[in-house]
Design an enzyme around this catalytic site. Structure first.
Site, short mmCIF file in Angstrom:
data_model
loop_
_atom_site.label_atom_id
_atom_site.label_comp_id
_atom_site.label_asym_id
_atom_site.label_seq_id
_atom_site.Cartn_x
_atom_site.Cartn_y
_atom_site.Cartn_z
N LYS A 95 4.41 8.24 -7.59
CA LYS A 95 4.45 8.64 -9.00
C LYS A 95 3.09 9.15 -9.48
O LYS A 95 2.06 8.87 -8.85
CB LYS A 95 4.89 7.46 -9.88
CG LYS A 95 3.92 6.24 -9.82
CD LYS A 95 2.82 6.26 -10.84
CE LYS A 95 1.47 5.98 -10.39
NZ LYS A 95 0.64 5.15 -9.93
N ASP A 148 4.82 1.49 -12.13
CA ASP A 148 4.94 2.21 -10.86
C ASP A 148 6.27 1.93 -10.16
O ASP A 148 6.97 2.84 -9.72
CB ASP A 148 3.81 1.81 -9.90
CG ASP A 148 2.46 2.34 -10.34
OD1 ASP A 148 2.35 2.84 -11.47
OD2 ASP A 148 1.51 2.26 -9.55
N1 LIG Z 1 2.38 3.33 4.07
C1 LIG Z 1 2.05 2.05 3.89
N2 LIG Z 1 2.24 1.14 4.87
C2 LIG Z 1 1.93 -0.16 4.67
N3 LIG Z 1 1.38 -0.65 3.55
C3 LIG Z 1 1.15 0.21 2.53
C4 LIG Z 1 1.49 1.59 2.65
N4 LIG Z 1 1.19 2.19 1.49
C5 LIG Z 1 0.66 1.23 0.67
N5 LIG Z 1 0.64 0.04 1.29
C6 LIG Z 1 0.13 -1.23 0.71
O1 LIG Z 1 -0.27 -0.96 -0.63
C7 LIG Z 1 -1.69 -1.13 -0.79
C8 LIG Z 1 -2.26 -0.01 -1.68
O2 LIG Z 1 -1.93 -0.29 -3.00
P1 LIG Z 1 -2.79 0.18 -4.25
O3 LIG Z 1 -4.23 -0.23 -4.07
O4 LIG Z 1 -2.06 -0.25 -5.46
O5 LIG Z 1 -2.82 1.75 -4.13
P2 LIG Z 1 -1.80 2.85 -4.67
O6 LIG Z 1 -2.51 3.46 -5.83
O7 LIG Z 1 -1.66 3.83 -3.55
O8 LIG Z 1 -0.54 2.16 -5.01
C9 LIG Z 1 -2.26 -1.08 0.61
O9 LIG Z 1 -3.45 -1.86 0.70
C10 LIG Z 1 -1.12 -1.69 1.44
O10 LIG Z 1 -1.17 -3.11 1.36
C1 LIG Z 2 -3.90 0.86 -13.50
C2 LIG Z 2 -2.37 0.79 -13.50
O1 LIG Z 2 -1.92 1.07 -14.84
C3 LIG Z 2 -1.75 1.86 -12.58
C4 LIG Z 2 -2.13 1.72 -11.14
O2 LIG Z 2 -1.56 2.75 -10.34
P1 LIG Z 2 -1.99 2.92 -8.79
O3 LIG Z 2 -1.83 1.58 -8.12
O4 LIG Z 2 -3.40 3.38 -8.81
O5 LIG Z 2 -1.04 3.95 -8.23
C5 LIG Z 2 -1.95 -0.63 -13.11
C6 LIG Z 2 -0.49 -0.97 -13.41
O6 LIG Z 2 0.15 -0.32 -14.26
O7 LIG Z 2 -0.01 -1.92 -12.80
#
Ligand SMILES: Nc1ncnc2c1ncn2[C@@H]1O[C@H](COP(=O)(O)OP(=O)(O)O)[C@@H](O)[C@H]1O
Ligand SMILES: C[C@@](O)(CCOP(=O)(O)O)CC(=O)O
Length: 461
Positions: free
Chosen positions: A21, A220
């Site tokens: 997203k 999300d």
């Molecule tokens: N393709 C994937 N395979 C396994 N784990 C994943 C994958 N994509 C995301 N994750 C999990 O989600 C975490 C990333 O989440 P986050 O920091 O919220 O970033 P984002 O903004 O991409 O959501 C990674 O550290 C991992 O634990």
């Molecule tokens: C900062 C926040 O508003 C969005 C986080 O998005 P992402 O994990 O960076 O894709 C946190 C949330 O809504 O849980």
């Protein structure tokens, strides 16, 4: 105790998929009960589930994007803790907090994951493994069949595009499907019934999100579940959020740029939390201002006179993006690499830029003015490339969670005559890069939707 029997051994392999997203307005403030606007993108995660023969009572994760492979013996998992009468949850429970006793019971099984890898990699492995096990033990039972969960995603990880929510939705949907607690998806399903299934998946996807980043707002996973675009607000964490679909979300001309500076959502959210504790009045005012920006944007976008091809309409939305970014910057969640994108876009004078997602790196979105001269766009793109940025072309507002049951697809090959190509684990694992994954199993073929994938559709008013 439920009399429901687990699915038969050797149930067919199946797949689920969910999108990433962009948050167009309201990241961070949404964690404090303010409104946010978010839209699904075309980048997606794909989870392949194989049921093992009865003799193998193990559950394995193969997550090659993060280089994680691990197998647990199902009989050794802490079922007693999760099935204690005070703790046991049902597939339709609304869980809004993680249980520390259950997390403690999981700990030894998480500690055995990737013991020899460096700490920063183990951290990522632990998050994904905790999310999976918490759901598996909450929803499953010791009688659950042995399974192999193989996951590949086309969403860059930790770039602000909701990779964690997307995999959370895949994990929740696959377990609920295996437990036969979901009906459909099927084409004639009434909208209200589809909504209930999506809500069920979303509740457990939120639990997985809590395992991965601590204090999620739920925006999300909500968009990853139902797709399209929504105005989301969660004022009371003990209740489901208010989710208003934006059925006619305009085709905004957006440029999505990845700074390639990885960030941690948990870290950025905690940073704002700390600032809020130190300066509650000031931060409160900023969060309220962010809410007003989101409200103003949704009014503009939903107004009948809004025309995404017209400069005046775009300018108003663009100005709100600029204001939103300024407010996020004042909370300390921008990054020099994000500011550089703004500088480059502003220098060419071709649009309005804000960070999207948690910030601290990750991605930015730029709303482009209409009729931007090709040369200006080309100059900008070559600068991005020279400075190590990655540009994405993506469409907004696509489908939410999808199911391919069984894992058989028509790919325009000879196998199509015999019903289609069976997607087995090796085929899936051997697909080359994100393009290979899209080509092999993508929910979209060359033109529109691909036969086989089905979606729960909560259609327009
Ligand atoms: N393709 C994937 N395979 C396994 N784990 C994943 C994958 N994509 C995301 N994750 C999990 O989600 C975490 C990333 O989440 P986050 O920091 O919220 O970033 P984002 O903004 O991409 O959501 C990674 O550290 C991992 O634990
Ligand atoms: C900062 C926040 O508003 C969005 C986080 O998005 P992402 O994990 O960076 O894709 C946190 C949330 O809504 O849980």
């Amino acid at each position: 105790m439920s009399l429901r029997r687990p699915s038969a051994p050797m149930a067919p392999a199946f797949m689920v998929s969910a999108p990433g997203k962009v948050i167009v307005f309201g990241e961070h403030s949404v964690v404090y009960g303010k409104a946010a606007i978010a839209a699904a993108i075309a980048l997606r995660s794909y989870l392949h589930v194989t049921t093992l023969s009865k003799s193998k009572h193990t559950v394995s994760l193969r997550f090659p994007d993060i280089d994680l492979t691990h197998t647990w013996d199902i009989d050794n998992l802490p079922w007693a803790a999760f099935h204690h009468p005070d703790k046991k949850k049902s597939y339709y429970s609304l869980v809004t907090e993680l249980d520390n006793d259950l997390l403690a019971a999981l700990q030894p099984h998480i500690d055995e994951v990737s013991p020899d890898r460096p700490e920063e990699i183990r951290k990522v492995h632990r998050s994904s493994a905790t999310a999976f096990l918490y759901l598996f033990l909450s929803l499953g039972s010791p009688r659950f069949p042995g399974c192999l969960y193989t996951l590949r995603s086309t969403i860059p990880i930790s770039a602000g595009l909701g990779s964690s929510a997307s995999i959370s939705v895949c994990l929740a949907a696959s377990l609920l499907l295996q437990l036969r607690t979901l009906s459909g998806p099927h084409p004639d399903q009434p909208s209200e019934e589809a909504r209930i299934q999506i809500e069920r998946i979303n509740r457990w996807a939120f639990v997985s999100e809590m395992c991965i980043h601590g204090n999620p707002s739920g925006v999300d996973n909500t968009v990853a579940c139902q797709g399209k675009a929504v105005v989301f607000q969660r004022t009371d964490y003990s209740k489901p959020p208010s989710v208003r679909p934006l059925w006619d979300f305009p085709e905004l001309p957006l440029l999505l740029v990845d700074t390639k500076q990885a960030k941690s959502t948990a870290h950025e959210v905690a940073k704002v939390g700390k600032l809020n504790k130190t300066h509650p009045k000031l931060v409160g005012t900023i969060l309220d201002a962010m809410h007003n920006v989101t409200e103003a944007a949704s009014e503009l976008i939903e107004d009948k006179s809004f025309d995404p091809k017209e400069e005046e309409s775009l300018r108003k939305v663009g100005e709100l993006m600029t204001i939103n970014h300024g407010l996020l910057n004042s909370l300390g969640v921008s990054h020099p690499r994000l500011e550089r994108v703004r500088e480059l876009v502003d220098h060419e004078g071709i649009g309005w830029t804000k960070l999207t997602g948690a910030g601290g790196g990750g991605c930015s979105i730029t709303l482009l003015k209409p009729d931007v001269p090709k040369e200006k766009l080309a100059t900008l793109e070559s600068r991005f490339e020279a400075e190590g940025y990655q540009k994405f072309g993506t469409t907004l507002g696509g489908d939410g969670v999808g199911v391919l049951w069984p894992a058989v697809l028509k790919n325009g090959l000879d196998e199509d005559d015999e019903g289609g190509m069976e997607i087995d684990v090796d085929l899936f694992l051997n697909a080359k890069g994100t393009e290979g994954v899209e080509q092999l199993v993508g929910v979209h073929g060359d033109g529109g939707e691909r036969e086989g994938w089905k979606f729960w559709r909560v259609e327009s008013e």
